[in-house]
Scaffold this active site. Sequence first.
Site, PDB file in Angstrom:
ATOM      1  N   ASP A   1       0.679  -1.019   0.061  1.00 50.06           N
ATOM      2  CA  ASP A   1       0.009  -0.117   0.194  1.00 50.06           C
ATOM      3  C   ASP A   1       1.335   0.985  -0.135  1.00 50.06           C
ATOM      4  OD1 ASP A   1      -2.697   1.391   0.656  1.00 50.06           O
ATOM      5  OD2 ASP A   1      -1.603   2.107   1.827  1.00 50.06           O
TER       6      ASP A   1
ATOM      7  N   ASN B   1      -2.601  13.210  -3.674  1.00 52.93           N
ATOM      8  CA  ASN B   1      -3.560  13.642  -4.065  1.00 52.93           C
ATOM      9  C   ASN B   1      -4.367  15.000  -3.706  1.00 52.93           C
ATOM     10  OD1 ASN B   1      -4.133  11.340  -5.798  1.00 52.93           O
ATOM     11  ND2 ASN B   1      -5.759  10.887  -4.794  1.00 52.93           N
TER      12      ASN B   1
ATOM     13  N   HIS C   1      -5.466  14.729  -8.204  1.00 55.39           N
ATOM     14  CA  HIS C   1      -5.578  13.431  -8.250  1.00 55.39           C
ATOM     15  C   HIS C   1      -5.014  13.286  -9.874  1.00 55.39           C
ATOM     16  CE1 HIS C   1      -8.401  12.000  -5.361  1.00 55.39           C
ATOM     17  NE2 HIS C   1      -9.218  13.404  -5.824  1.00 55.39           N
TER      18      HIS C   1
ATOM     19  N   GLU D   1      -4.394   2.864  -4.176  1.00 54.13           N
ATOM     20  CA  GLU D   1      -3.569   2.606  -4.228  1.00 54.13           C
ATOM     21  C   GLU D   1      -2.612   1.065  -3.974  1.00 54.13           C
ATOM     22  OE1 GLU D   1      -4.319   4.815  -0.100  1.00 54.13           O
ATOM     23  OE2 GLU D   1      -5.049   4.003  -1.656  1.00 54.13           O
TER      24      GLU D   1
END
Length: 360
Positions: A235, A243, A248, A278
């Site tokens: 992750d 972001n 984004h 992610e």
Amino acid sequence: MNTEATPHCAALGFDKDRIRQALSLLGLAADHKEEAAAINLLTEFIAERVDKIINSCLAVIAGSDDFELIERNIGTEAFRQKWKYRLRSFGKNFATPGYFEERLALAAAFAHANIPLGALQLPSFLIQQSLIDNLLDKSDFNADKTRILLCTILKLTALDLYIAAEGYHLPELNELEEKLDKLRAEASRLQERTWTDELTGVMNYRKLMESLEHHVQRAERRGQERSSLCLIMSDLDFFKKINDTYGHMVGDLVLQHLARRIKSATRDFDMIGRFGGEEFVVIMADTDLELAKVIAERIRLGVMSTPFHIKKFNIHVTISLGVAMLKPGESRESLLERADAAMYEAKRRGRNCVVTTKEM
């Protein structure tokens, strides 16, 4: 099934042996499975969309020189009705003489009206693309069903092109081989599209889960002592902050960068998939826990030591990873849960580290 050729069909050179030969050349098996796929295609993708598909095809070819010939020599409405009938019967009883005879007759009528062969074949390609696009939009279909229907569309289109060429009395073998090569390449590309994550280029969730199930079953069959299976769950750390700070679009580019770093740190036969957001998963066959941890650490270092550069930004990213090895009799869900728990333990320990289930 009645495969006896009708007198008209035989007169056009297609007796029962020629029909079987043509179907074999195109990889069409006149069996229940492919007949069922053809009927499935008709009922689920064609029956309620005939007018829409035909209208979209006409909109593409309208105004072309070939279409002007069609308007002058056949008439737009007659052309529309012929194609509506052809589409409603697409693949239905494809191995019968009647199917061949109707399509040979249509091709002969076009040839007699001095309509170029391309004007007959172009709608076939446009219809093929429309059916494929609609099929790929069916997110509720599993990969096997998608593959079967995709192959059916391509094979039946190839059959229609073959019959059309015969109706124009063309030397079809070399041309047909070229068309089949292109169709096979297209089928390979489209099949890859059904299991690839569009953003990152790795396996999508559906293909990831199917591949993991395959490897779990393989390990079970071979026995744990002969086939170790490890899983890395990873992750990206602080992705929300990326972001929020850069937007984004940049976040998507960071995910692409991360996928490339994971690929470069793993082996050619390791399988990488996007689990969601992610999170990325690496499936590692014939790999024990210690080696899997070494590779996970290599991924971590590769990500940490390679910041993402875009314009004036130099974005440092890190990744947290959890590693688990399949236990005897364990399901893929349980394996994923344990790798996920190890990954969250890595988060709890401060992120940017690797934790195995053995260390918890």
